[in-house]
Every structure is written in structure tokens, then in C-alpha cells.
Design a protein around this motif. Structure first.
Motif, short mmCIF file in Angstrom:
data_model
loop_
_atom_site.label_atom_id
_atom_site.label_comp_id
_atom_site.label_asym_id
_atom_site.label_seq_id
_atom_site.Cartn_x
_atom_site.Cartn_y
_atom_site.Cartn_z
N TYR A 82 26.26 -6.27 -10.19
CA TYR A 82 24.80 -6.15 -10.16
C TYR A 82 24.38 -4.99 -11.06
O TYR A 82 25.08 -3.98 -11.18
N GLN A 83 23.19 -5.12 -11.61
CA GLN A 83 22.53 -4.02 -12.30
C GLN A 83 21.32 -3.62 -11.45
O GLN A 83 20.54 -4.48 -11.04
N GLN A 84 21.20 -2.33 -11.16
CA GLN A 84 20.05 -1.87 -10.39
C GLN A 84 19.39 -0.70 -11.08
O GLN A 84 20.01 0.34 -11.29
N LYS A 85 18.13 -0.89 -11.40
CA LYS A 85 17.33 0.20 -11.97
C LYS A 85 16.49 0.83 -10.86
O LYS A 85 16.31 0.23 -9.80
N SER A 86 16.02 2.01 -11.12
CA SER A 86 15.34 2.81 -10.11
C SER A 86 14.23 2.02 -9.42
O SER A 86 13.38 1.42 -10.08
N ALA A 129 20.63 1.52 -19.34
CA ALA A 129 20.87 2.65 -18.43
C ALA A 129 20.44 2.23 -17.02
O ALA A 129 19.30 1.80 -16.80
N ALA A 130 21.36 2.31 -16.10
CA ALA A 130 21.11 1.81 -14.74
C ALA A 130 22.29 2.16 -13.86
O ALA A 130 23.30 2.70 -14.31
N MET A 131 22.17 1.81 -12.59
CA MET A 131 23.31 1.85 -11.67
C MET A 131 23.95 0.47 -11.70
O MET A 131 23.24 -0.54 -11.59
N TYR A 132 25.25 0.42 -11.86
CA TYR A 132 25.97 -0.86 -11.84
C TYR A 132 26.79 -0.92 -10.56
O TYR A 132 27.65 -0.08 -10.30
N LEU A 133 26.48 -1.93 -9.77
CA LEU A 133 27.11 -2.09 -8.47
C LEU A 133 28.09 -3.25 -8.50
O LEU A 133 27.75 -4.35 -8.95
N CYS A 134 29.27 -2.99 -7.99
CA CYS A 134 30.25 -4.04 -7.78
C CYS A 134 30.25 -4.38 -6.29
O CYS A 134 30.12 -3.48 -5.45
N ALA A 135 30.36 -5.64 -5.97
CA ALA A 135 30.41 -6.04 -4.57
C ALA A 135 31.44 -7.15 -4.41
O ALA A 135 31.80 -7.83 -5.38
N THR A 136 31.92 -7.30 -3.18
CA THR A 136 32.85 -8.38 -2.90
C THR A 136 32.40 -9.11 -1.64
O THR A 136 31.66 -8.56 -0.81
N SER A 137 32.84 -10.34 -1.50
CA SER A 137 32.65 -11.07 -0.25
C SER A 137 33.83 -12.00 -0.07
O SER A 137 34.52 -12.36 -1.04
N SER A 138 34.05 -12.41 1.15
CA SER A 138 35.25 -13.20 1.43
C SER A 138 35.21 -14.55 0.75
O SER A 138 36.24 -15.10 0.36
N GLY A 139 34.00 -15.12 0.63
CA GLY A 139 33.91 -16.45 0.05
C GLY A 139 34.23 -17.54 1.06
O GLY A 139 34.27 -18.73 0.73
N ASP A 140 34.43 -17.13 2.31
CA ASP A 140 34.69 -18.08 3.38
C ASP A 140 33.34 -18.64 3.83
O ASP A 140 32.56 -17.94 4.45
N ARG A 141 33.08 -19.88 3.56
CA ARG A 141 31.75 -20.42 3.83
C ARG A 141 31.45 -20.52 5.32
O ARG A 141 30.32 -20.72 5.72
N VAL A 142 32.47 -20.37 6.16
CA VAL A 142 32.25 -20.42 7.59
C VAL A 142 31.62 -19.11 8.09
O VAL A 142 30.88 -19.07 9.03
N SER A 143 31.91 -18.04 7.39
CA SER A 143 31.44 -16.73 7.83
C SER A 143 30.09 -16.41 7.20
O SER A 143 29.53 -17.18 6.44
N THR A 144 29.58 -15.24 7.51
CA THR A 144 28.30 -14.83 6.98
C THR A 144 28.37 -14.47 5.51
O THR A 144 27.35 -14.33 4.86
N ASP A 145 29.59 -14.28 5.00
CA ASP A 145 29.77 -13.91 3.60
C ASP A 145 29.01 -12.64 3.24
O ASP A 145 28.38 -12.56 2.19
N THR A 146 29.08 -11.67 4.12
CA THR A 146 28.50 -10.37 3.87
C THR A 146 29.11 -9.76 2.62
O THR A 146 30.32 -9.87 2.39
N PHE A 162 29.71 -3.41 -0.88
CA PHE A 162 29.42 -2.80 -2.17
C PHE A 162 30.30 -1.58 -2.42
O PHE A 162 30.64 -0.83 -1.50
N GLY A 163 30.63 -1.39 -3.68
CA GLY A 163 31.24 -0.14 -4.10
C GLY A 163 30.16 0.92 -4.26
O GLY A 163 28.96 0.63 -4.14
N PRO A 164 30.57 2.16 -4.54
CA PRO A 164 29.62 3.26 -4.63
C PRO A 164 28.74 3.23 -5.88
O PRO A 164 27.75 3.95 -5.96
N GLY A 165 29.10 2.36 -6.82
CA GLY A 165 28.28 2.24 -8.03
C GLY A 165 28.72 3.16 -9.14
O GLY A 165 29.37 4.20 -8.92
N THR A 166 28.40 2.75 -10.36
CA THR A 166 28.59 3.60 -11.54
C THR A 166 27.22 3.78 -12.17
O THR A 166 26.55 2.81 -12.52
N ARG A 167 26.83 5.04 -12.33
CA ARG A 167 25.54 5.31 -12.97
C ARG A 167 25.77 5.49 -14.46
O ARG A 167 26.49 6.40 -14.87
N LEU A 168 25.20 4.60 -15.23
CA LEU A 168 25.38 4.62 -16.68
C LEU A 168 24.19 5.27 -17.36
O LEU A 168 23.03 4.89 -17.11
#
Lengths: 115, 111
Positions: A35-39, A86-103, A106-112
Motif C-alpha cells: 500500500y501507499q499512504q500519504k498524510s 514521497a509517502a509511507m509504504y505499508l506491507c501487509a499480509t493475510s492468510s488468504g484462507d477464504r473461510v477466515s476473516t482474512d484480517t 501490517f508491517g511498520p511501514g517505510t517512510r520514503l
């Protein structure tokens, strides 16, 4: 105890100079997102991988590329950073198990910063 | 189109209760998430609703009405550490993994 790790936490690059951000996970999740997240804005999905299957968002510029060499690692390459990247770049993961909520976890982010 | 609306900012007093609303219009729906995000940090998961009704988890509760495209996050016994942005997110979409995030509501808790 860290589950989603991003390096570096802060990255400074020059206009047009390629940069690579890295993400690793110990959760053994199938799905990894960038993800890219700006202020004060919502995180904007750039792309995601389900295992090795790459899914690019239609509005993600070609300047952004990604690699996932194995389950644990995923990289974001910005080929020619512009000032607007220039932004915060967020990496995230999810299980991909469609039975679950697939929450997403997130990682702590890299501010570029682009000079 | 995809649209998630939530107030930009809210202020509340320590010890009080605050309700953060979220309305959504999306082409698909497979659940609604609330995430907390402190300034300069990554979002962390708070709650998930897929059925109508209230889900309670300690000081935090989340409500969903699918027919109205509406959710709220209720925070009780507010603490200073609750000062953060609260992101409403819809997804993932059936057949995919895309989640749409709102811009977040920045909550300020004052003494």
C-alpha cells in the motif's frame, strides 16, 4: 516477535534514483500486499500477491514494480521516484484462507522521502 | 463506484464514550474491518463484522447494518492512548483479496 518486517523504516532517495523497499513475514501467509499512504489519506493498494500470482491495481503507475521470490519476502521497486511518490509504504499480509476473516497484518511501514 | 465515508476528525474527553461512524457504497461486500493507526505507525486490526449487529471486544464495540451500508466503532472509557486514526475498511471482495480503506477518522482524546 515481529511478524511483518519492513526495511528500511526510513528511506531517502533522489529524484529519479531507483529504490527498493523490502518486506518479510514470519506468518507463512499466502497473500502479501503493498500500500501507499500519504498524510491523512487512506492506504492505497498498489498490488498484491496470492502466493506467486501477481495482481496489479489498474491505477498503479508502471513506475512501481514488485517481486516475490518466496513466501516470506516481497519487494517494492520504484524505478524512477518522483516527488509525488514521497509517502509511507505499508506491507501487509493475510492468510488468504477464504473461510477466515482474512484480517490483514501490517508491517511498520517505510517512510520514503524524495529529494 | 467505491466510496467509504467517515468523519475527518473527532475530539472527546478522557473517560467518555465516542462513536465513530462509517458509511460505505461498494460494488461488493465481504465484511467490514476497523483498524487503529497511531501517527507514523502501521494500522492494527481492531474488529471485523460480516453479519448485522454489534460485536463487543473489551472497551471497543463495532456495529454493522448491511442494508444501510453503515457501521460504527464505539470506544468506551476513553484513554489518552486512544488518540489515533481509526480506519474503516470493506472487503475482501469475493473471489479476490482487495480491501478498500476509508481515509480514517482522527480522534483526539483530551484530559
Amino acid at each position: 516477535d515481529a511478524m511483518v518486517i519492513q526495511n528500511p523504516r526510513y528511506q531517502v532517495t533522489q529524484f529519479g534514483k531507483p529504490v527498493t523497499l523490502s518486506c518479510s513475514q514470519t506468518l507463512n501467509h499466502n497473500v502479501m500486499y503493498w500500500y501507499q499512504q500519504k498524510s491523512s489519506q487512506a492506504p492505497k493498494l498498489l498490488f498484491h500477491y496470492y502466493d506467486k500470482d501477481f495482481n496489479n491495481e489498474a491505477d498503479t503507475p508502471d513506475n512501481f514494480q514488485s517481486r516475490r521470490p518466496n513466501t516470506s519476502f516481497c519487494f517494492l521497486d520504484i524505478r524512477s521516484p518522483g516527488l509525488g511518490d514521497a509517502a509511507m509504504y505499508l506491507c501487509a499480509t493475510s492468510s488468504g484462507d477464504r473461510v477466515s476473516t482474512d484480517t490483514q497484518y501490517f508491517g511498520p511501514g517505510t517512510r520514503l522521502t524524495v529529494l | 463506484g467505491q466510496n467509504i465515508d467517515q468523519p475527518t476528525e473527532m475530539t472527546a474527553t478522557e473517560g467518555a464514550i465516542v462513536q465513530i461512524n462509517c458509511t460505505y457504497q461498494t460494488s461488493g461486500f465481504n465484511g467490514l474491518f476497523w483498524y487503529q493507526q497511531h501517527a507514523g505507525e502501521a494500522p492494527t486490526f481492531l474488529s471485523y463484522n460480516v453479519l448485522d449487529g454489534l460485536e463487543e471486544k473489551g472497551r471497543f464495540s463495532s456495529f454493522l447494518s448491511r442494508s444501510k451500508g453503515y457501521s460504527y466503532l464505539l470506544l468506551k472509557e476513553l484513554q489518552m492512548k486512544d488518540s489515533a486514526s481509526y480506519l474503516c475498511a470493506v472487503g475482501p471482495y469475493t473471489g479476490g483479496f482487495k480491501t478498500i480503506f476509508g481515509a480514517g477518522t482522527r480522534l483526539f482524546v483530551k484530559a
